[in-house]
Design an enzyme around this catalytic site. Sequence first.
Site, PDB file in Angstrom:
ATOM      1  N   TRP A  98      -3.023  -2.671  -1.465  1.00 27.04           N
ATOM      2  CA  TRP A  98      -2.823  -4.098  -1.688  1.00 27.04           C
ATOM      3  C   TRP A  98      -3.542  -4.763  -0.515  1.00 27.04           C
ATOM      4  O   TRP A  98      -3.104  -4.658   0.636  1.00 27.04           O
ATOM      5  CB  TRP A  98      -1.339  -4.449  -1.690  1.00 27.04           C
ATOM      6  CG  TRP A  98      -1.082  -5.888  -2.011  1.00 27.04           C
ATOM      7  CD1 TRP A  98      -0.986  -6.446  -3.240  1.00 27.04           C
ATOM      8  CD2 TRP A  98      -0.881  -6.953  -1.070  1.00 27.04           C
ATOM      9  NE1 TRP A  98      -0.748  -7.799  -3.124  1.00 27.04           N
ATOM     10  CE2 TRP A  98      -0.685  -8.135  -1.809  1.00 27.04           C
ATOM     11  CE3 TRP A  98      -0.875  -7.031   0.322  1.00 27.04           C
ATOM     12  CZ2 TRP A  98      -0.468  -9.375  -1.209  1.00 27.04           C
ATOM     13  CZ3 TRP A  98      -0.652  -8.259   0.922  1.00 27.04           C
ATOM     14  CH2 TRP A  98      -0.449  -9.420   0.158  1.00 27.04           C
ATOM     15  N   LYS A 145       5.013  -4.838  -5.883  1.00 27.69           N
ATOM     16  CA  LYS A 145       6.465  -4.768  -6.048  1.00 27.69           C
ATOM     17  C   LYS A 145       7.173  -4.776  -4.702  1.00 27.69           C
ATOM     18  O   LYS A 145       8.219  -5.384  -4.544  1.00 27.69           O
ATOM     19  CB  LYS A 145       6.793  -3.488  -6.815  1.00 27.69           C
ATOM     20  CG  LYS A 145       8.253  -3.287  -7.099  1.00 27.69           C
ATOM     21  CD  LYS A 145       8.622  -3.965  -8.390  1.00 27.69           C
ATOM     22  CE  LYS A 145      10.106  -3.985  -8.647  1.00 27.69           C
ATOM     23  NZ  LYS A 145      10.495  -5.276  -9.232  1.00 27.69           N
ATOM     24  N   LYS A 182       9.187 -16.675 -12.344  1.00 34.28           N
ATOM     25  CA  LYS A 182       8.864 -15.679 -13.381  1.00 34.28           C
ATOM     26  C   LYS A 182       7.600 -16.104 -14.126  1.00 34.28           C
ATOM     27  O   LYS A 182       6.703 -15.311 -14.345  1.00 34.28           O
ATOM     28  CB  LYS A 182       9.985 -15.533 -14.418  1.00 34.28           C
ATOM     29  CG  LYS A 182      11.319 -14.977 -14.002  1.00 34.28           C
ATOM     30  CD  LYS A 182      11.315 -13.581 -13.515  1.00 34.28           C
ATOM     31  CE  LYS A 182      11.001 -13.559 -12.045  1.00 34.28           C
ATOM     32  NZ  LYS A 182      11.450 -12.446 -11.281  1.00 34.28           N
ATOM     33  N   GLU A 213       4.357 -16.000 -11.968  1.00 32.90           N
ATOM     34  CA  GLU A 213       3.996 -14.635 -11.573  1.00 32.90           C
ATOM     35  C   GLU A 213       3.226 -13.897 -12.649  1.00 32.90           C
ATOM     36  O   GLU A 213       2.279 -13.185 -12.358  1.00 32.90           O
ATOM     37  CB  GLU A 213       5.274 -13.815 -11.351  1.00 32.90           C
ATOM     38  CG  GLU A 213       5.790 -13.754  -9.957  1.00 32.90           C
ATOM     39  CD  GLU A 213       7.003 -12.843  -9.842  1.00 32.90           C
ATOM     40  OE1 GLU A 213       6.953 -11.936  -9.028  1.00 32.90           O
ATOM     41  OE2 GLU A 213       8.003 -13.036 -10.574  1.00 32.90           O
ATOM     42  N   ASN A 231      -0.868   2.007   5.747  1.00 31.55           N
ATOM     43  CA  ASN A 231      -0.072   0.937   5.148  1.00 31.55           C
ATOM     44  C   ASN A 231       0.410   0.061   6.295  1.00 31.55           C
ATOM     45  O   ASN A 231       1.076   0.562   7.203  1.00 31.55           O
ATOM     46  CB  ASN A 231       1.116   1.543   4.384  1.00 31.55           C
ATOM     47  CG  ASN A 231       2.130   0.489   3.972  1.00 31.55           C
ATOM     48  OD1 ASN A 231       1.766  -0.670   3.760  1.00 31.55           O
ATOM     49  ND2 ASN A 231       3.381   0.871   3.866  1.00 31.55           N
ATOM     50  N   GLY A 232       0.073  -1.223   6.264  1.00 33.22           N
ATOM     51  CA  GLY A 232       0.500  -2.121   7.338  1.00 33.22           C
ATOM     52  C   GLY A 232      -0.650  -3.021   7.760  1.00 33.22           C
ATOM     53  O   GLY A 232      -1.635  -3.150   7.034  1.00 33.22           O
ATOM     54  N   CYS A 250       0.870  -1.161   0.000  1.00 34.14           N
ATOM     55  CA  CYS A 250       0.000   0.000   0.000  1.00 34.14           C
ATOM     56  C   CYS A 250       0.912   1.217   0.000  1.00 34.14           C
ATOM     57  O   CYS A 250       1.974   1.218   0.618  1.00 34.14           O
ATOM     58  CB  CYS A 250      -0.922   0.117   1.198  1.00 34.14           C
ATOM     59  SG  CYS A 250      -2.017  -1.276   1.425  1.00 34.14           S
ATOM     60  N   ARG A 275       3.380  -0.382  -5.192  1.00 34.92           N
ATOM     61  CA  ARG A 275       3.188  -0.961  -3.860  1.00 34.92           C
ATOM     62  C   ARG A 275       1.861  -1.719  -3.746  1.00 34.92           C
ATOM     63  O   ARG A 275       1.618  -2.390  -2.749  1.00 34.92           O
ATOM     64  CB  ARG A 275       3.220   0.122  -2.793  1.00 34.92           C
ATOM     65  CG  ARG A 275       4.507   0.908  -2.791  1.00 34.92           C
ATOM     66  CD  ARG A 275       4.427   2.023  -1.803  1.00 34.92           C
ATOM     67  NE  ARG A 275       4.678   1.556  -0.464  1.00 34.92           N
ATOM     68  CZ  ARG A 275       5.866   1.558   0.127  1.00 34.92           C
ATOM     69  NH1 ARG A 275       6.898   2.021  -0.507  1.00 34.92           N
ATOM     70  NH2 ARG A 275       6.007   1.124   1.344  1.00 34.92           N
ATOM     71  N   HIS A 291      12.523 -38.296  -6.716  1.00 39.03           N
ATOM     72  CA  HIS A 291      11.962 -38.494  -5.375  1.00 39.03           C
ATOM     73  C   HIS A 291      10.531 -37.950  -5.275  1.00 39.03           C
ATOM     74  O   HIS A 291      10.062 -37.656  -4.186  1.00 39.03           O
ATOM     75  CB  HIS A 291      12.870 -37.858  -4.327  1.00 39.03           C
ATOM     76  CG  HIS A 291      14.248 -38.439  -4.344  1.00 39.03           C
ATOM     77  ND1 HIS A 291      14.488 -39.753  -4.002  1.00 39.03           N
ATOM     78  CD2 HIS A 291      15.448 -37.921  -4.711  1.00 39.03           C
ATOM     79  CE1 HIS A 291      15.785 -40.008  -4.136  1.00 39.03           C
ATOM     80  NE2 HIS A 291      16.381 -38.917  -4.573  1.00 39.03           N
ATOM     81  N   GLU A 319      13.965 -19.673 -10.131  1.00 34.47           N
ATOM     82  CA  GLU A 319      13.671 -18.311 -10.600  1.00 34.47           C
ATOM     83  C   GLU A 319      12.852 -18.350 -11.903  1.00 34.47           C
ATOM     84  O   GLU A 319      11.911 -17.572 -12.076  1.00 34.47           O
ATOM     85  CB  GLU A 319      14.995 -17.550 -10.781  1.00 34.47           C
ATOM     86  CG  GLU A 319      14.908 -16.199 -11.469  1.00 34.47           C
ATOM     87  CD  GLU A 319      14.114 -15.146 -10.720  1.00 34.47           C
ATOM     88  OE1 GLU A 319      13.567 -15.443  -9.642  1.00 34.47           O
ATOM     89  OE2 GLU A 319      14.005 -14.026 -11.235  1.00 34.47           O
TER      90      GLU A 319
HETATM   91  C1  G6P Z   1       7.866  -9.089  -4.062  1.00 37.58           C
HETATM   92  C2  G6P Z   1       8.176  -8.903  -5.535  1.00 37.58           C
HETATM   93  C3  G6P Z   1       9.309  -9.840  -5.933  1.00 37.58           C
HETATM   94  C4  G6P Z   1      10.519  -9.613  -5.052  1.00 37.58           C
HETATM   95  C5  G6P Z   1      10.169  -9.762  -3.566  1.00 37.58           C
HETATM   96  C6  G6P Z   1      11.295  -9.277  -2.675  1.00 37.58           C
HETATM   97  O1  G6P Z   1       7.283 -10.328  -3.850  1.00 37.58           O
HETATM   98  O2  G6P Z   1       7.026  -9.147  -6.318  1.00 37.58           O
HETATM   99  O3  G6P Z   1       9.654  -9.601  -7.282  1.00 37.58           O
HETATM  100  O4  G6P Z   1      11.512 -10.525  -5.394  1.00 37.58           O
HETATM  101  O5  G6P Z   1       9.038  -8.952  -3.251  1.00 37.58           O
HETATM  102  O6  G6P Z   1      11.423  -7.886  -2.826  1.00 37.58           O
HETATM  103  P1  G6P Z   1      12.723  -7.079  -2.468  1.00 37.58           P
HETATM  104  O7  G6P Z   1      12.366  -5.637  -2.734  1.00 37.58           O
HETATM  105  O8  G6P Z   1      13.004  -7.322  -1.009  1.00 37.58           O
HETATM  106  O9  G6P Z   1      13.812  -7.570  -3.334  1.00 37.58           O
END
Ligand code: G6P
Length: 607
Positions: free
Chosen positions: A74, A602, A483, A486, A98-99, A2, A27, A502, A479
């Site tokens: 959010w 983000k 990706k 997401e 926010n929180g 947020c 955010r 396994h 990773e």
């Molecule tokens: C969120 C983002 C990810 C990111 C993670 C950690 O989940 O969507 O892309 O890797 O936060 O964020 P940071 O700012 O701590 O790297």
Amino acid sequence: MCGIIGVIGNGPAAPLLVDGLKRLEYRGYDSAGIATIANGKIARRRSEGKIARLEAVLENEPLEGNVGIGHTRWATHGAPTTVNAHPHATDRVAIVHNGIIENFQRLRDELTAAGCRFETDTDTEVVAHLITRNLEDGMPPREATAAALERLEGAFALGILFTGEDGLIIGARRGSPLAIGYGDGEMFLGSDALALAPLTRRIAYLEEGDLVALTRDGAVVHDAAGRVAMREIHLTEQSGAAVGKGNYGHFMLKEIYEQPTVIGDTLSSFYHPVSGDVRLPELPFDLGRLPKITIAACGTAYYAGLIARYWLEKIARVPVDIDIASEFRYRDAPMPEGGLALFISQSGETADTLAALRFCRKQGQHIASLLNVAESTMARESDIVLRTLAGPEIGVCSTKAFTTQLVALACFTLACARARDAISHDEEARLSAARAEVPSRAAEVLNHDERLQELAREIARAETVIYIGRGTGFAIALEGALKLKEISYIHAEGFAAGELKHGPIALVDEGVPVVVIAPSDSLFEKTASNMEEVIARGAHVVFLSDAAGVAALGDRAATVIELPTVDPFVAPILYAIPVQLLAYHVAVIRGTDIDQPRNLAKSVTVE
Ligand code: G6P
């Protein structure tokens, strides 16, 4: 998460609030709203969905007033509806938050029993009612807020407007970040410097437990103990210019293509231009004597840490513990005296990573952070900060932040290896040369874009996609799967290739895509055997390897992507790029919202 913003100005507040919210949209973006004081009264406009929808509401029903607060959400408590969108209001106050208020249910029950009527399902509304009751008891705004905050458990950054007060905003923070901006006869409040940058460059960050009263003339801060406190004003580095997409369809694609440049920038910042040695910021501890390094991070940053573990253990011979930040602190792991705790974060604000940092501080560890945003809470709470020079990363899906983190961690590994006498001069020279060629090799990898776009047509039809690898390739498999899920919403999993048998191999059936991360390194033969196991079960194998790997096994795979031949040390940096491009093109085909995928944000500032 947020984002919150506040403005006390001399012109209309609404356009400034909306502009600030757009800069905070990373955010959270499931609903948004603003409130102003117009003719002494609180007026609000809110909308579910993105800020563009709030703008449409404001076009039909503009908001007057020179003082106001805004919020982009959010959702944590309550669905992302217009009713649950902030600001929340009573007839006396409007509030953005926010929180998370952890004891909100108890407070809500108490307030309901005392006759308060709740309109929303949010945790935030209890704060509005608590303050209102204090105002009704005759307390002035600041005291009414301070008394209400004493009842709260959890994390918050708040901005509050008061009926009849068109020259006052109260802000407060505990756990979540909040900054104040100094203008000329105007004052501002915001979740970060990025939101405030077009309004002013003069920023002060509130500290834990601070409560601030903003008027047009300035700010009066009270600290957690209720004493008047001074908070230093900095000139922010953030640019007021909005970051654009250039000729790219999405920020994500632009950020993928920026990688050769920002990898080069980050690399140069860690090199001494004359000696060619790794250059770290001045350290308040001896790298050569660290008993252990503990790494904690979230999401993509955690995967960067996984790769660093392989490097630090193998090359620098230092014991490493790594965990997801949200798990780490609850393990209560014993930590050796004089150990180093390293936190990796693009934003420097992720709540779980920050909580892990504070935990390690209490355990007497040295605190280092690897961050992209220099003006962040983690930067302020660390003994040393290593920077990635990725520039603003706007796409929610992290790309260039990840590869620049890897570059920085590679440099850090070499510095540790030398300090610990773990590496010969020849070996160091070889690895340094490998590191130096990464920017140009990364540019070569981008040449596979069209091929990956073609491959995306097939992957876009899949229900499940599996990624496998060994060693640092295992982290790239994780990773790659992250990706894809997401942004395309296709179910994807990354596995250690050796672990397939396994359990996970049960997922493999005729035509299931399996992306094999297989640079020709010491584990290549073993990964190759695992690839044969999935081929035998009908998988559609996408083989990512180099010339030697393709010569050996290329004819066994349904699709081959031949990447440049590099030292295995730096291979994960390059192998990250095709899995980013593949996810991107699949998402384009599936028509998802690539830069702002559903349910994500983000910067995650709640635990
Ligand atoms: C969120 C983002 C990810 C990111 C993670 C950690 O989940 O969507 O892309 O890797 O936060 O964020 P940071 O700012 O701590 O790297």
